[in-house]
Design an enzyme around this catalytic site. Sequence first.
Site, PDB file in Angstrom:
ATOM      1  N   ARG A   1     -64.575  10.770  56.267  1.00  0.00           N
ATOM      2  CA  ARG A   1     -64.832   9.777  57.327  1.00  0.00           C
ATOM      3  C   ARG A   1     -64.004  10.101  58.570  1.00  0.00           C
ATOM      4  O   ARG A   1     -64.486   9.971  59.700  1.00  0.00           O
ATOM      5  CB  ARG A   1     -64.497   8.362  56.815  1.00  0.00           C
ATOM      6  CG  ARG A   1     -65.535   7.850  55.835  1.00  0.00           C
ATOM      7  CD  ARG A   1     -64.997   6.699  55.013  1.00  0.00           C
ATOM      8  NE  ARG A   1     -64.642   5.539  55.800  1.00  0.00           N
ATOM      9  CZ  ARG A   1     -63.755   4.621  55.407  1.00  0.00           C
ATOM     10  NH1 ARG A   1     -63.143   4.738  54.238  1.00  0.00           N
ATOM     11  NH2 ARG A   1     -63.495   3.604  56.177  1.00  0.00           N
TER      12      ARG A   1
ATOM     13  N   ARG B   1     -56.057  -0.921  51.602  1.00  0.00           N
ATOM     14  CA  ARG B   1     -56.963  -2.029  51.932  1.00  0.00           C
ATOM     15  C   ARG B   1     -57.610  -2.629  50.677  1.00  0.00           C
ATOM     16  O   ARG B   1     -58.015  -1.918  49.765  1.00  0.00           O
ATOM     17  CB  ARG B   1     -58.071  -1.546  52.868  1.00  0.00           C
ATOM     18  CG  ARG B   1     -59.117  -2.632  53.103  1.00  0.00           C
ATOM     19  CD  ARG B   1     -60.042  -2.343  54.235  1.00  0.00           C
ATOM     20  NE  ARG B   1     -60.693  -1.053  54.137  1.00  0.00           N
ATOM     21  CZ  ARG B   1     -61.358  -0.491  55.129  1.00  0.00           C
ATOM     22  NH1 ARG B   1     -61.431  -1.090  56.296  1.00  0.00           N
ATOM     23  NH2 ARG B   1     -61.936   0.675  54.964  1.00  0.00           N
TER      24      ARG B   1
ATOM     25  N   ARG C   1     -71.354   4.967  67.480  1.00  0.00           N
ATOM     26  CA  ARG C   1     -70.532   5.968  66.808  1.00  0.00           C
ATOM     27  C   ARG C   1     -70.982   7.380  67.108  1.00  0.00           C
ATOM     28  O   ARG C   1     -70.380   8.330  66.596  1.00  0.00           O
ATOM     29  CB  ARG C   1     -70.685   5.766  65.309  1.00  0.00           C
ATOM     30  CG  ARG C   1     -69.571   5.044  64.642  1.00  0.00           C
ATOM     31  CD  ARG C   1     -70.052   4.835  63.229  1.00  0.00           C
ATOM     32  NE  ARG C   1     -69.005   4.966  62.298  1.00  0.00           N
ATOM     33  CZ  ARG C   1     -68.363   3.929  61.754  1.00  0.00           C
ATOM     34  NH1 ARG C   1     -68.647   2.710  62.111  1.00  0.00           N
ATOM     35  NH2 ARG C   1     -67.441   4.134  60.874  1.00  0.00           N
TER      36      ARG C   1
ATOM     37  N   ARG D   1     -62.857  -0.881  48.714  1.00  0.00           N
ATOM     38  CA  ARG D   1     -64.186  -0.467  49.167  1.00  0.00           C
ATOM     39  C   ARG D   1     -64.498   0.895  48.539  1.00  0.00           C
ATOM     40  O   ARG D   1     -63.610   1.743  48.464  1.00  0.00           O
ATOM     41  CB  ARG D   1     -64.179  -0.351  50.701  1.00  0.00           C
ATOM     42  CG  ARG D   1     -65.054  -1.395  51.361  1.00  0.00           C
ATOM     43  CD  ARG D   1     -64.876  -1.461  52.834  1.00  0.00           C
ATOM     44  NE  ARG D   1     -65.189  -0.226  53.545  1.00  0.00           N
ATOM     45  CZ  ARG D   1     -65.157  -0.114  54.868  1.00  0.00           C
ATOM     46  NH1 ARG D   1     -64.842  -1.159  55.608  1.00  0.00           N
ATOM     47  NH2 ARG D   1     -65.432   1.021  55.461  1.00  0.00           N
TER      48      ARG D   1
ATOM     49  N   LYS E   1     -60.344  -2.248  63.348  1.00  0.00           N
ATOM     50  CA  LYS E   1     -61.456  -2.843  64.114  1.00  0.00           C
ATOM     51  C   LYS E   1     -61.872  -4.199  63.534  1.00  0.00           C
ATOM     52  O   LYS E   1     -62.031  -5.171  64.261  1.00  0.00           O
ATOM     53  CB  LYS E   1     -62.676  -1.890  64.135  1.00  0.00           C
ATOM     54  CG  LYS E   1     -62.384  -0.520  64.729  1.00  0.00           C
ATOM     55  CD  LYS E   1     -63.611   0.361  64.764  1.00  0.00           C
ATOM     56  CE  LYS E   1     -64.135   0.789  63.412  1.00  0.00           C
ATOM     57  NZ  LYS E   1     -63.216   1.629  62.614  1.00  0.00           N
TER      58      LYS E   1
HETATM   59  P1  AP5 Z   1     -59.639  -2.728  59.048  1.00  0.00           P
HETATM   60  O1  AP5 Z   1     -59.576  -3.822  60.046  1.00  0.00           O
HETATM   61  O2  AP5 Z   1     -60.407  -2.938  57.794  1.00  0.00           O
HETATM   62  O3  AP5 Z   1     -60.015  -1.330  59.752  1.00  0.00           O
HETATM   63  P2  AP5 Z   1     -61.396  -0.841  60.383  1.00  0.00           P
HETATM   64  O4  AP5 Z   1     -61.092  -0.153  61.657  1.00  0.00           O
HETATM   65  O5  AP5 Z   1     -62.373  -1.967  60.410  1.00  0.00           O
HETATM   66  O6  AP5 Z   1     -61.760   0.248  59.301  1.00  0.00           O
HETATM   67  P3  AP5 Z   1     -63.134   0.578  58.602  1.00  0.00           P
HETATM   68  O7  AP5 Z   1     -62.782   1.418  57.397  1.00  0.00           O
HETATM   69  O8  AP5 Z   1     -63.928  -0.677  58.354  1.00  0.00           O
HETATM   70  O9  AP5 Z   1     -63.804   1.452  59.664  1.00  0.00           O
HETATM   71  P4  AP5 Z   1     -64.978   2.412  59.473  1.00  0.00           P
HETATM   72  O10 AP5 Z   1     -65.336   2.673  60.868  1.00  0.00           O
HETATM   73  O11 AP5 Z   1     -64.682   3.592  58.633  1.00  0.00           O
HETATM   74  O12 AP5 Z   1     -65.979   1.570  58.544  1.00  0.00           O
HETATM   75  P5  AP5 Z   1     -67.322   0.759  58.855  1.00  0.00           P
HETATM   76  O13 AP5 Z   1     -67.363  -0.388  57.953  1.00  0.00           O
HETATM   77  O14 AP5 Z   1     -67.492   0.555  60.318  1.00  0.00           O
HETATM   78  O15 AP5 Z   1     -58.088  -2.398  58.686  1.00  0.00           O
HETATM   79  C1  AP5 Z   1     -57.769  -1.416  57.716  1.00  0.00           C
HETATM   80  C2  AP5 Z   1     -56.571  -1.891  56.888  1.00  0.00           C
HETATM   81  O16 AP5 Z   1     -55.410  -1.938  57.716  1.00  0.00           O
HETATM   82  C3  AP5 Z   1     -56.719  -3.287  56.296  1.00  0.00           C
HETATM   83  O17 AP5 Z   1     -56.176  -3.286  55.004  1.00  0.00           O
HETATM   84  C4  AP5 Z   1     -55.892  -4.203  57.231  1.00  0.00           C
HETATM   85  O18 AP5 Z   1     -55.367  -5.290  56.537  1.00  0.00           O
HETATM   86  C5  AP5 Z   1     -54.806  -3.226  57.709  1.00  0.00           C
HETATM   87  N1  AP5 Z   1     -54.358  -3.444  59.078  1.00  0.00           N
HETATM   88  C6  AP5 Z   1     -55.126  -3.493  60.206  1.00  0.00           C
HETATM   89  N2  AP5 Z   1     -54.367  -3.648  61.298  1.00  0.00           N
HETATM   90  C7  AP5 Z   1     -53.070  -3.673  60.879  1.00  0.00           C
HETATM   91  C8  AP5 Z   1     -51.814  -3.790  61.543  1.00  0.00           C
HETATM   92  N3  AP5 Z   1     -51.719  -3.905  62.868  1.00  0.00           N
HETATM   93  N4  AP5 Z   1     -50.710  -3.778  60.795  1.00  0.00           N
HETATM   94  C9  AP5 Z   1     -50.786  -3.638  59.475  1.00  0.00           C
HETATM   95  N5  AP5 Z   1     -51.928  -3.510  58.761  1.00  0.00           N
HETATM   96  C10 AP5 Z   1     -53.071  -3.534  59.462  1.00  0.00           C
HETATM   97  O19 AP5 Z   1     -68.413   1.836  58.406  1.00  0.00           O
HETATM   98  C11 AP5 Z   1     -68.567   2.178  57.047  1.00  0.00           C
HETATM   99  C12 AP5 Z   1     -69.706   3.174  56.915  1.00  0.00           C
HETATM  100  O20 AP5 Z   1     -70.949   2.582  57.361  1.00  0.00           O
HETATM  101  C13 AP5 Z   1     -69.569   4.465  57.757  1.00  0.00           C
HETATM  102  O21 AP5 Z   1     -68.803   5.441  57.110  1.00  0.00           O
HETATM  103  C14 AP5 Z   1     -71.050   4.871  57.901  1.00  0.00           C
HETATM  104  O22 AP5 Z   1     -71.535   5.478  56.725  1.00  0.00           O
HETATM  105  C15 AP5 Z   1     -71.756   3.530  58.058  1.00  0.00           C
HETATM  106  N6  AP5 Z   1     -71.864   3.105  59.477  1.00  0.00           N
HETATM  107  C16 AP5 Z   1     -71.306   2.004  60.036  1.00  0.00           C
HETATM  108  N7  AP5 Z   1     -71.599   1.944  61.348  1.00  0.00           N
HETATM  109  C17 AP5 Z   1     -72.367   3.026  61.627  1.00  0.00           C
HETATM  110  C18 AP5 Z   1     -72.958   3.529  62.811  1.00  0.00           C
HETATM  111  N8  AP5 Z   1     -72.825   2.886  63.993  1.00  0.00           N
HETATM  112  N9  AP5 Z   1     -73.662   4.684  62.742  1.00  0.00           N
HETATM  113  C19 AP5 Z   1     -73.831   5.320  61.560  1.00  0.00           C
HETATM  114  N10 AP5 Z   1     -73.279   4.922  60.410  1.00  0.00           N
HETATM  115  C20 AP5 Z   1     -72.553   3.769  60.436  1.00  0.00           C
HETATM  116 MG    MG Z   2     -64.169  -2.368  59.422  1.00  0.00          MG
END
Ligand code: AP5
Ligand code: MG
Length: 218
Positions: A171, A127, A88, A160, A13
């Site tokens: 997660r 990552r 979410r 992270r 994402k």
């Molecule tokens: P990346 O782009 O970092 O993936 P992502 O989908 O952004 O993954 P996240 O871990 O950030 O998602 P998440 O939903 O768990 O975390 P968030 O920060 O939202 O890519 C991942 C890796 O793959 C990278 O190394 C990249 O280089 C590689 N990659 C990507 N695409 C590729 C490709 N095509 N080919 C090769 N490699 C590739 O949330 C974190 C925490 O915050 C949650 O657990 C929760 O506690 C809280 N939170 C956030 N939002 C909410 C909400 N709305 N409600 C409640 N709690 C929330």
């Molecule tokens: Mg992310």
Amino acid sequence: MRIILLGEPGAGKGTYSSELVKKFCIPQISTGDMLRASVKAGTPLGRQAQEFMKKGELVPDSVVIELIRERIKEGDAAKGFILDGFPRTLPQAQSLDKMLLSMDISLSAVIKIEVGKAILLKRLTGRRVCKGCGATYNVDTMKPKKEGVCDKCGKELVQRPDDMPQTIENRLAVYQKDTAPLIEFYEKKGLLRPVQCEGEYKDVLGRLFAALEKVAKV
Ligand code: AP5
Ligand code: MG
């Protein structure tokens, strides 16, 4: 264009958001990034959120809904936005509907980023993020030019805290329980656009852009 990127942890994402920001000139709104900034700043909200985030649990709906309510009213979001990691839960999605209705605007599409579990695990464990600017890399698939150093700002790359194996499992389980029901919610509204996001990066981007160009023409 107002888009939601819906996908499991590690689906890409954040990575794809930064490409869409460049292509469509609209801001990325990531609740994860906003919460991490609050944690880093040590605000009361950050301290509260950190307790949930380090276990891989969701932060309470009321907290993230308020963050989004304020953020989407900001000037840079007037032309559109990319929501990354929000909504979410069903209550978050219903609150978003109400917010958009009150602003007399609507969503353009919900992109469902499809990636299998083995690849998700590889993306998450590999990552690395920049301590300075937050840019994302991967030790397997998206290496920086110099190991452990950010190409953009030269600062150190780190893991992270929620990218540890046990937290990752939680997660992924939380996604299935709380977030997967949004697939049907948006499918019923005719907004869901599934995009297969495995394979070569440039091919994945091509499929994402193609899905969004269709939306832009509607
Ligand atoms: P990346 O782009 O970092 O993936 P992502 O989908 O952004 O993954 P996240 O871990 O950030 O998602 P998440 O939903 O768990 O975390 P968030 O920060 O939202 O890519 C991942 C890796 O793959 C990278 O190394 C990249 O280089 C590689 N990659 C990507 N695409 C590729 C490709 N095509 N080919 C090769 N490699 C590739 O949330 C974190 C925490 O915050 C949650 O657990 C929760 O506690 C809280 N939170 C956030 N939002 C909410 C909400 N709305 N409600 C409640 N709690 C929330
Ligand atoms: Mg992310």
